[in-house]
Design a protein around this motif. Structure first.
Motif, PDB file in Angstrom:
ATOM      1  N   ASP A 273       8.549  21.202  -3.752  1.00  0.00           N
ATOM      2  CA  ASP A 273       7.467  21.353  -2.778  1.00  0.00           C
ATOM      3  C   ASP A 273       6.102  21.246  -3.450  1.00  0.00           C
ATOM      4  O   ASP A 273       5.162  20.639  -2.912  1.00  0.00           O
ATOM      5  N   SER A 274       5.994  21.839  -4.642  1.00  0.00           N
ATOM      6  CA  SER A 274       4.710  21.793  -5.355  1.00  0.00           C
ATOM      7  C   SER A 274       4.367  20.371  -5.767  1.00  0.00           C
ATOM      8  O   SER A 274       3.199  19.963  -5.733  1.00  0.00           O
ATOM      9  N   LEU A 275       5.390  19.595  -6.139  1.00  0.00           N
ATOM     10  CA  LEU A 275       5.147  18.198  -6.507  1.00  0.00           C
ATOM     11  C   LEU A 275       4.737  17.372  -5.299  1.00  0.00           C
ATOM     12  O   LEU A 275       3.862  16.501  -5.386  1.00  0.00           O
ATOM     13  N   ASP A 276       5.358  17.641  -4.156  1.00  0.00           N
ATOM     14  CA  ASP A 276       4.992  16.926  -2.932  1.00  0.00           C
ATOM     15  C   ASP A 276       3.543  17.204  -2.548  1.00  0.00           C
ATOM     16  O   ASP A 276       2.810  16.298  -2.117  1.00  0.00           O
ATOM     17  N   GLU A 277       3.129  18.456  -2.673  1.00  0.00           N
ATOM     18  CA  GLU A 277       1.746  18.812  -2.353  1.00  0.00           C
ATOM     19  C   GLU A 277       0.777  18.109  -3.295  1.00  0.00           C
ATOM     20  O   GLU A 277      -0.266  17.593  -2.873  1.00  0.00           O
ATOM     21  N   LEU A 278       1.128  18.115  -4.576  1.00  0.00           N
ATOM     22  CA  LEU A 278       0.276  17.434  -5.549  1.00  0.00           C
ATOM     23  C   LEU A 278       0.231  15.940  -5.268  1.00  0.00           C
ATOM     24  O   LEU A 278      -0.829  15.306  -5.372  1.00  0.00           O
ATOM     25  N   ALA A 279       1.357  15.371  -4.876  1.00  0.00           N
ATOM     26  CA  ALA A 279       1.411  13.936  -4.586  1.00  0.00           C
ATOM     27  C   ALA A 279       0.504  13.568  -3.412  1.00  0.00           C
ATOM     28  O   ALA A 279      -0.113  12.503  -3.403  1.00  0.00           O
ATOM     29  N   LYS A 280       0.412  14.451  -2.416  1.00  0.00           N
ATOM     30  CA  LYS A 280      -0.493  14.179  -1.281  1.00  0.00           C
ATOM     31  C   LYS A 280      -1.936  14.089  -1.749  1.00  0.00           C
ATOM     32  O   LYS A 280      -2.689  13.202  -1.334  1.00  0.00           O
ATOM     33  N   THR A 281      -2.313  15.011  -2.623  1.00  0.00           N
ATOM     34  CA  THR A 281      -3.674  14.988  -3.166  1.00  0.00           C
ATOM     35  C   THR A 281      -3.897  13.737  -4.003  1.00  0.00           C
ATOM     36  O   THR A 281      -4.930  13.061  -3.895  1.00  0.00           O
ATOM     37  N   THR A 282      -2.903  13.412  -4.822  1.00  0.00           N
ATOM     38  CA  THR A 282      -2.996  12.226  -5.686  1.00  0.00           C
ATOM     39  C   THR A 282      -3.135  10.961  -4.859  1.00  0.00           C
ATOM     40  O   THR A 282      -3.943  10.077  -5.182  1.00  0.00           O
ATOM     41  N   ALA A 283      -2.384  10.865  -3.766  1.00  0.00           N
ATOM     42  CA  ALA A 283      -2.404   9.659  -2.935  1.00  0.00           C
ATOM     43  C   ALA A 283      -3.782   9.405  -2.360  1.00  0.00           C
ATOM     44  O   ALA A 283      -4.297   8.280  -2.412  1.00  0.00           O
ATOM     45  N   GLN A 284      -4.397  10.437  -1.790  1.00  0.00           N
ATOM     46  CA  GLN A 284      -5.713  10.259  -1.184  1.00  0.00           C
ATOM     47  C   GLN A 284      -6.763   9.919  -2.228  1.00  0.00           C
ATOM     48  O   GLN A 284      -7.603   9.036  -2.034  1.00  0.00           O
ATOM     49  N   SER A 285      -6.695  10.615  -3.364  1.00  0.00           N
ATOM     50  CA  SER A 285      -7.665  10.354  -4.425  1.00  0.00           C
ATOM     51  C   SER A 285      -7.482   8.953  -4.994  1.00  0.00           C
ATOM     52  O   SER A 285      -8.464   8.284  -5.345  1.00  0.00           O
ATOM     53  N   PHE A 286      -6.244   8.513  -5.088  1.00  0.00           N
ATOM     54  CA  PHE A 286      -5.970   7.180  -5.614  1.00  0.00           C
ATOM     55  C   PHE A 286      -6.674   6.128  -4.766  1.00  0.00           C
ATOM     56  O   PHE A 286      -7.345   5.232  -5.288  1.00  0.00           O
ATOM     57  N   ILE A 287      -6.540   6.234  -3.465  1.00  0.00           N
ATOM     58  CA  ILE A 287      -7.173   5.261  -2.564  1.00  0.00           C
ATOM     59  C   ILE A 287      -8.691   5.362  -2.655  1.00  0.00           C
ATOM     60  O   ILE A 287      -9.391   4.346  -2.725  1.00  0.00           O
ATOM     61  N   ASP A 288      -9.204   6.584  -2.688  1.00  0.00           N
ATOM     62  CA  ASP A 288     -10.660   6.776  -2.755  1.00  0.00           C
ATOM     63  C   ASP A 288     -11.255   6.212  -4.041  1.00  0.00           C
ATOM     64  O   ASP A 288     -12.354   5.651  -4.035  1.00  0.00           O
ATOM     65  N   VAL A 289     -10.535   6.360  -5.135  1.00  0.00           N
ATOM     66  CA  VAL A 289     -11.071   5.980  -6.446  1.00  0.00           C
ATOM     67  C   VAL A 289     -10.857   4.505  -6.757  1.00  0.00           C
ATOM     68  O   VAL A 289     -11.768   3.825  -7.249  1.00  0.00           O
ATOM     69  N   PHE A 290      -9.673   3.968  -6.477  1.00  0.00           N
ATOM     70  CA  PHE A 290      -9.325   2.628  -6.947  1.00  0.00           C
ATOM     71  C   PHE A 290      -9.511   1.510  -5.931  1.00  0.00           C
ATOM     72  O   PHE A 290      -9.801   0.377  -6.311  1.00  0.00           O
ATOM     73  N   LEU A 291      -9.315   1.773  -4.658  1.00  0.00           N
ATOM     74  CA  LEU A 291      -9.372   0.695  -3.667  1.00  0.00           C
ATOM     75  C   LEU A 291     -10.824   0.360  -3.343  1.00  0.00           C
ATOM     76  O   LEU A 291     -11.580   1.206  -2.863  1.00  0.00           O
ATOM     77  N   ASN A 292     -11.221  -0.883  -3.630  1.00  0.00           N
ATOM     78  CA  ASN A 292     -12.610  -1.263  -3.364  1.00  0.00           C
ATOM     79  C   ASN A 292     -12.726  -2.037  -2.058  1.00  0.00           C
ATOM     80  O   ASN A 292     -11.727  -2.347  -1.406  1.00  0.00           O
ATOM     81  N   GLU A 293     -13.962  -2.341  -1.702  1.00  0.00           N
ATOM     82  CA  GLU A 293     -14.215  -2.955  -0.402  1.00  0.00           C
ATOM     83  C   GLU A 293     -13.694  -4.386  -0.295  1.00  0.00           C
ATOM     84  O   GLU A 293     -13.613  -4.950   0.816  1.00  0.00           O
ATOM     85  N   HIS A 294     -13.308  -4.989  -1.434  1.00  0.00           N
ATOM     86  CA  HIS A 294     -12.774  -6.352  -1.414  1.00  0.00           C
ATOM     87  C   HIS A 294     -11.258  -6.366  -1.265  1.00  0.00           C
ATOM     88  O   HIS A 294     -10.646  -7.437  -1.253  1.00  0.00           O
ATOM     89  N   GLY A 295     -10.649  -5.190  -1.217  1.00  0.00           N
ATOM     90  CA  GLY A 295      -9.226  -5.114  -0.925  1.00  0.00           C
ATOM     91  C   GLY A 295      -8.301  -5.098  -2.121  1.00  0.00           C
ATOM     92  O   GLY A 295      -7.076  -5.130  -1.951  1.00  0.00           O
ATOM     93  N   TYR A 296      -8.846  -5.057  -3.339  1.00  0.00           N
ATOM     94  CA  TYR A 296      -7.972  -4.947  -4.508  1.00  0.00           C
ATOM     95  C   TYR A 296      -8.298  -3.648  -5.256  1.00  0.00           C
ATOM     96  O   TYR A 296      -9.243  -2.925  -4.903  1.00  0.00           O
ATOM     97  N   LEU A 297      -7.522  -3.346  -6.262  1.00  0.00           N
ATOM     98  CA  LEU A 297      -7.676  -2.092  -6.984  1.00  0.00           C
ATOM     99  C   LEU A 297      -8.480  -2.301  -8.264  1.00  0.00           C
ATOM    100  O   LEU A 297      -8.249  -3.258  -9.009  1.00  0.00           O
ATOM    101  N   LEU A 298      -9.399  -1.376  -8.529  1.00  0.00           N
ATOM    102  CA  LEU A 298     -10.120  -1.385  -9.790  1.00  0.00           C
ATOM    103  C   LEU A 298      -9.153  -1.070 -10.924  1.00  0.00           C
ATOM    104  O   LEU A 298      -8.209  -0.296 -10.763  1.00  0.00           O
ATOM    105  N   ASP A 299      -9.387  -1.679 -12.066  1.00  0.00           N
ATOM    106  CA  ASP A 299      -8.447  -1.526 -13.179  1.00  0.00           C
ATOM    107  C   ASP A 299      -8.549  -0.141 -13.825  1.00  0.00           C
ATOM    108  O   ASP A 299      -7.542   0.447 -14.212  1.00  0.00           O
ATOM    109  N   TYR A 300      -9.734   0.367 -13.947  1.00  0.00           N
ATOM    110  CA  TYR A 300      -9.951   1.732 -14.425  1.00  0.00           C
ATOM    111  C   TYR A 300     -11.321   2.196 -13.946  1.00  0.00           C
ATOM    112  O   TYR A 300     -12.227   1.405 -13.703  1.00  0.00           O
ATOM    113  N   VAL A 301     -11.467   3.502 -13.797  1.00  0.00           N
ATOM    114  CA  VAL A 301     -12.706   4.081 -13.277  1.00  0.00           C
ATOM    115  C   VAL A 301     -13.082   5.257 -14.170  1.00  0.00           C
ATOM    116  O   VAL A 301     -12.259   6.133 -14.443  1.00  0.00           O
TER     117      VAL A 301
END
Length: 647
Positions: A464-492
């Motif tokens: 359960d703790s891993l699932d909760e952490l994964a939810k946080t990771t998922a949202q942050s991943f999209i916020d940090v890496f997905l840019n307005e051109h539709g691809y992922l930044l290589d590192y931030v």
């Protein structure tokens, strides 16, 4: 028609034959490697190249080559071939070759007037020995064979030159001799299965050149020592075997051993069987440990390469027990590492921040190939230990932030697979939130959580703790890496973003668990297809990005600048094709089959029946680097296994 047969026209044309190499290994670290015309073009080439742990952690060339001479009526026809300064080749024995076939074992057919002679080579598994069988298929008069061994006794990283320290002494053994050029080396036994005469005639062959080293901007010249030569008479229809090894062979058993070893070989009669044979060559069993070498001829066992390659080199060829054997060695190394103990094995770079996450990915493939229950029973504790090690911040360069993402410092040290350096500084300094590290992290959280949900109460709470952490990771991943051109930044890293289009974003589409939505995955796949896809792999950088450098040529510094700046990598294509199948499923099968054609073509080029390290990113997409690369072979096999689900 043989799948891997080369006729006279190609063999006598050195522009065509010299770039084609042949590799055979003994699965214990030793190998035989040369060109298909038996002319060494690398300092790594040799008939018998073995590890000598008493000296160092490198391989060593003992027997560089063996020149054969056919003698009839006093006339000598030398079948050897060496390159000397000024583009001079001597003795030019390739002009006698009529055919080369390596579908099962390498066999060269020579014709000298009325003499037809075949040569077959076997590198004995788990023994430092090569056996060469010569058969006189046809002859109209008395024939003698002369064998002249060229010795090196040096590291693959060095050269040998004429010197007064080389030991010229030898001792006779059954049907042959044994000798050792320098202290610390094992004795080299050279024997025939038939009584012969050895003529002691010590001589140095001076100024032999290696073209591949010249191309790479290295020194390329050495001298090789010849202690003398063996002579033996041979009759029409008769076969004679030459053995070179570090222990004395039983001359009465040579034929039996040769035939037994030949019978165990899987014919290289299809694309899959070529790759399967190549996969077997990366296995290295030494000192009770089981490793996977990253490639030939110069790579050792690198932790990342081992875990990325492990499923493809074992599970994809239905060798589950081999996976478990390699993993037994790897598991001990991981447990020693996370508990700050000496590794006690020859696995390198296990401290890199993505390595433990790749280990989890490899175990995930084991679960898919067997069952979740079997996987948990064997590796459940290890998976939990790795997750907790990372979660508790015990890794020196893997920091879990409050946003659920992992942060690593790669400014001054190369820490991912993009590891080229110049003056000890990374050419591609990826630092901060690195896209594939966090793709691996999210996938690992979901995979381990799913496995632990089937356990007791404590394991369910952990899941359960891993699932909760994964939810946080998922949202942050999209916020940090997905840019307005539709691809992922290589590192931030909190600074102005690097907008370069690189292939590391494809992992997020290929992995079983991804934080991305289907439409986001498809957009990333489309951009990857448009800017990075080549017939030989994914480019490491888009041609539209600053710094694109697609040609891996020239001196070391120039090759390092290009290594991850536009060159194409087949193993990345493996993940691309898996991503494609995840999105398009059955409708994507025909496209994947067309992509694989580019790799099947390689079975007759470069290193026969294997795939080289990388390719130029621009046409004609020439193969470069190591002649046989584990991750490339593994991921293509992995995709072939995935395709089976759709047939």
């Amino acid at each position: 028609m043989s799948y891997l047969r080369f006729d006279k026209t190609l063999m006598i044309n050195l522009e065509e034959s010299l770039p084609r190499e042949i590799l055979r290994t003994n699965k214990s670290g030793a190998y035989h490697c040369t060109t298909i015309v038996d002319c060494n073009t690398r300092k790594y080439h040799g008939l018998l190249v073995i590890p000598v742990p008493e000296l160092d952690d490198e391989n060593h060339v003992l027997l560089s080559s063996l020149d054969e001479t056919v003698i009839q009526h006093g006339a000598e026809f030398n079948l050897g071939l060496h390159k000397y300064q000024g583009d001079n080749y001597s003795p030019k024995g390739h002009k006698y070759i009529r055919e080369f076939d390596c579908e099962k074992i390498p066999i060269t057919t020579y014709r000298v007037g009325g003499v037809i002679l075949t040569k077959e080579k076997i590198f004995v598994h788990y023994e430092n020995r090569i056996l060469i069988k010569y058969t006189l298929v046809d002859a109209h008069s008395a024939t003698t064979l002369r064998f002249r061994p060229l010795l090196a006794f040096r590291s693959v990283r060095q050269y040998t030159h004429e010197n007064p320290h080389a030991n010229r002494e030898y001792q006779e053994v059954e049907n042959g001799i044994k000798t050792c050029m320098y202290p610390g080396y094992p004795e080299l036994f050279m024997q025939l299965n038939k009584k012969n005469e050895f003529h002691f005639e010590p001589y140095w062959y001076k100024g032999i050149e290696y073209t591949k080293e010249q191309e790479r901007g290295y020194d390329s010249n050495e001298d090789l020592y010849v202690p003398g030569y063996f002579e033996v008479n041979i009759k029409k229809g008769e076969s004679i075997i030459f053995s070179a090894g570090i222990s004395e062979a039983s001359t009465n058993d040579m034929f039996e051993k040769f035939e037994e070893q030949a019978a165990r070989r899987t014919p290289r009669d299809s694309f899959f069987n070529c790759l399967k044979n190549s996969a077997h060559q990366f296995h290295n069993k030494q000192g009770g440990k089981h490793y996977l070498l990253a490639g030939y001829p110069w790579f050792k066992c690198r932790a990342r390469d081992m875990f990325v390659s492990l499923p493809g080199l074992t599970l994809a060829v239905d060798e589950v027990e081999e996976f478990e054997s390699v993993m037994e060695t790897a598991q001990e190394a991981i447990e020693n590492y996370i508990n700050n103990r000496p590794l006690n094995c020859k696995i390198y770079e296990i401290e890199d921040p993505d390595v433990l996450l790749w280990a989890i990915w490899a175990i995930q493939q084991y679960a898919n190939a067997t069952s979740a229950e079997q996987c948990k029973e064997k590796y459940g504790d290890l998976l939990k230990d790795i997750i907790e090690f990372i979660h508790k911040g015990k890794h020196d360069n893997l920091f879990l932030h409050d946003n659920g993402l992992l942060y690593s410092n790669g400014e001054n040290k190369a820490i991912t697979w993009m590891n080229a350096t110049i003056n000890d500084r990374p050419v591609t300094p990826r630092t901060g939130y690195i896209v594939e590290v966090n793709s691996l992290w999210y996938n690992a959280l979901r995979f381990v959580a799913g496995m632990m949900h089937t356990g007791d109460k404590a394991e369910s709470i952990f899941a359960d703790s891993l699932d909760e952490l994964a939810k946080t990771t998922a949202q942050s991943f999209i916020d940090v890496f997905l840019n307005e051109h539709g691809y992922l930044l290589d590192y931030v890293n909190g600074q102005p973003s690097d907008w370069a289009v690189r292939p590391n974003m494809i992992f997020t589409v290929a992995f079983e668990y991804s934080p991305l939505k289907p439409e986001q995955k498809k957009r990333i796949l489309d951009i990857t297809t448009r800017e990075l896809l080549t017939p030989k792999g994914l480019r490491s950088l888009s041609p539209k990005s600053i710094g694109y450098n697609p040609n891996y040529v020239g001196p070391q510094i120039l090759r390092d600048c290009a290594y991850h700046q536009g060159t194409a990598w087949p193993w990345l294509m493996g993940f691309y094709m898996e991503a494609y199948l995840r999105i398009y499923k059955t409708s994507g099968v025909s496209f994947i089959e067309r992509q694989l054609i580019g790799f099947e073509e390689e079975m007759r080029k470069h290193c026969i029946s294997s795939i080289p390290e990388l390719f130029d990113g621009n046409p004609p997409f020439k193969g470069r680097g190591a002649v046989s690369f584990a991750m490339n072979v593994a991921l293509i096999l992995h995709v072939l296994k995935q395709l089976n689900k759709y047939y």
